[in-house]
Enzyme design. Sequence first.
Site, PDB file in Angstrom:
ATOM      1  N   SER A 105       0.854  -1.190   0.000  1.00 41.43           N
ATOM      2  CA  SER A 105       0.000   0.000   0.000  1.00 41.43           C
ATOM      3  C   SER A 105       0.887   1.236   0.000  1.00 41.43           C
ATOM      4  CB  SER A 105      -0.897  -0.004   1.240  1.00 41.43           C
ATOM      5  OG  SER A 105      -1.418   1.288   1.426  1.00 41.43           O
TER       6      SER A 105
ATOM      7  N   HIS B 162      -1.296  -1.171  -4.214  1.00 41.31           N
ATOM      8  CA  HIS B 162      -2.565  -0.734  -3.644  1.00 41.31           C
ATOM      9  C   HIS B 162      -2.491   0.775  -3.423  1.00 41.31           C
ATOM     10  CE1 HIS B 162      -6.211  -1.493  -1.192  1.00 41.31           C
ATOM     11  NE2 HIS B 162      -5.740  -0.565  -0.389  1.00 41.31           N
TER      12      HIS B 162
ATOM     13  N   ASP C 214      -4.511   4.008  -1.909  1.00 37.69           N
ATOM     14  CA  ASP C 214      -5.602   4.390  -1.010  1.00 37.69           C
ATOM     15  C   ASP C 214      -6.088   5.802  -1.292  1.00 37.69           C
ATOM     16  OD1 ASP C 214      -6.008   2.106   0.727  1.00 37.69           O
ATOM     17  OD2 ASP C 214      -3.934   2.433   1.337  1.00 37.69           O
TER      18      ASP C 214
ATOM     19  N   MET D 132      -8.686   8.640  -0.337  1.00 36.56           N
ATOM     20  CA  MET D 132      -9.560   9.065   0.771  1.00 36.56           C
ATOM     21  C   MET D 132     -10.018  10.499   0.553  1.00 36.56           C
ATOM     22  SD  MET D 132      -7.474   7.511   3.988  1.00 36.56           S
ATOM     23  CE  MET D 132      -6.652   5.907   3.902  1.00 36.56           C
TER      24      MET D 132
ATOM     25  N   HIS E  80      -8.244   1.754  -4.162  1.00 36.01           N
ATOM     26  CA  HIS E  80      -9.228   1.522  -3.103  1.00 36.01           C
ATOM     27  C   HIS E  80      -9.890   2.866  -2.808  1.00 36.01           C
ATOM     28  CE1 HIS E  80      -9.713   0.385   1.463  1.00 36.01           C
ATOM     29  NE2 HIS E  80     -10.878   0.501   0.842  1.00 36.01           N
TER      30      HIS E  80
ATOM     31  N   MET F  90     -12.053   5.127  -0.935  1.00 28.85           N
ATOM     32  CA  MET F  90     -12.762   5.381   0.326  1.00 28.85           C
ATOM     33  C   MET F  90     -13.365   6.775   0.215  1.00 28.85           C
ATOM     34  SD  MET F  90      -9.777   3.748   2.662  1.00 28.85           S
ATOM     35  CE  MET F  90      -8.610   3.846   1.308  1.00 28.85           C
TER      36      MET F  90
ATOM     37  N   MET G   9     -11.869  -5.418   4.888  1.00 31.58           N
ATOM     38  CA  MET G   9     -11.033  -4.530   5.703  1.00 31.58           C
ATOM     39  C   MET G   9     -10.665  -5.216   7.021  1.00 31.58           C
ATOM     40  SD  MET G   9     -10.492  -1.833   3.927  1.00 31.58           S
ATOM     41  CE  MET G   9      -9.518  -0.988   5.171  1.00 31.58           C
TER      42      MET G   9
ATOM     43  N   ASP H 146      -7.093  -6.040   3.690  1.00 32.19           N
ATOM     44  CA  ASP H 146      -6.393  -4.756   3.776  1.00 32.19           C
ATOM     45  C   ASP H 146      -6.484  -4.199   5.192  1.00 32.19           C
ATOM     46  OD1 ASP H 146      -5.320  -2.262   3.258  1.00 32.19           O
ATOM     47  OD2 ASP H 146      -7.127  -1.488   2.283  1.00 32.19           O
TER      48      ASP H 146
HETATM   49  C1  DX5 Z   1      -6.559   1.918   5.489  1.00 30.96           C
HETATM   50  C2  DX5 Z   1      -6.029   1.640   4.106  1.00 30.96           C
HETATM   51  C3  DX5 Z   1      -4.981   0.575   4.098  1.00 30.96           C
HETATM   52  C4  DX5 Z   1      -3.730   0.954   4.852  1.00 30.96           C
HETATM   53  C5  DX5 Z   1      -2.929  -0.275   5.142  1.00 30.96           C
HETATM   54  O1  DX5 Z   1      -7.598   2.811   5.401  1.00 30.96           O
HETATM   55  O2  DX5 Z   1      -7.080   1.222   3.274  1.00 30.96           O
HETATM   56  O3  DX5 Z   1      -4.670   0.198   2.775  1.00 30.96           O
HETATM   57  O4  DX5 Z   1      -2.962   1.862   4.139  1.00 30.96           O
HETATM   58  O5  DX5 Z   1      -1.863   0.071   5.984  1.00 30.96           O
HETATM   59  P1  DX5 Z   1      -1.261  -0.973   7.024  1.00 30.96           P
HETATM   60  O6  DX5 Z   1      -0.812  -2.161   6.240  1.00 30.96           O
HETATM   61  O7  DX5 Z   1      -0.165  -0.235   7.674  1.00 30.96           O
HETATM   62  O8  DX5 Z   1      -2.375  -1.348   7.987  1.00 30.96           O
HETATM   63 ZN    ZN Z   2      -6.619   0.275   1.331  1.00 31.18          ZN
END
Ligand code: DX5
Ligand code: ZN
Length: 224
Positions: A10, A35, A37, A39, A68, A70, A139, A177
């Site tokens: 990620s 991956h 993220d 947000m 991903h 969010m 998750m 994840d």
């Molecule tokens: C959380 C993200 C994850 C996160 C994972 O909201 O969707 O992808 O970055 O990070 P680690 O592996 O450190 O939990």
């Molecule tokens: Zn993620």
Amino acid sequence: MVFTPKIAPSLLSADFSILKQEIQEAEAAGASLFHVDVMDGHFVPNLTLGPFIVKAIRKCTPLPLDCHLMIESPERYVKAFAAAGANLISCHIEIVSEPKTLIEQLHALGIKAGLALNPDTPVERLLPYLALLDYVLVMGVFPGFAEQVFIESALKKIEELNAFRHEHALAFEIEVDGGLRSSNIEKIAQAGANIFVAGSAIFKNKPYDKTIQEMKQKIHGPKQ
Ligand code: DX5
Ligand code: ZN
């Protein structure tokens, strides 16, 4: 059916001041995909990146980019992420108003479609869509931040999804994840997952090949 194990670093935990180097090191260390993220500060209490950065990441690696989302109203943005170079896109079932339409939209764009499930959302919410999906994202933490602790109840969800998949001869992959470490990846794999997202476990521990290879060695698929 055999599902190939894949390690998905990620990028949220990477050093963005040297992002290209981070990506290339993780790729050389054995990453299968990246991956990303996304947000929006509304669905989750954090703000990260958008299609503009995905476009830059696309130039740094030939590996698939797994975005991903969010974010609220993801259907408004999937076209932009596809154009930026995403290969897989997951959206949260908690906020998608028309999951079937969204999956069709993703497929029409040539994108692998996933639906993500928060720790407090039951697997049942996904059942009507499993036959249409390329993957489910379970998750292991509440989304928003890296470096959280894996919530054990995710294991039961992975098992349920794996059993349903087996019973109905479906082919969706199971991605997990949040909170993954070398120390818990074995039980997550045994529950039935095959795409393992890891942010801090990889990017906060150099050299990356040590962690990724250690993770790969611990992955054994489910018994059935
Ligand atoms: C959380 C993200 C994850 C996160 C994972 O909201 O969707 O992808 O970055 O990070 P680690 O592996 O450190 O939990
Ligand atoms: Zn993620």
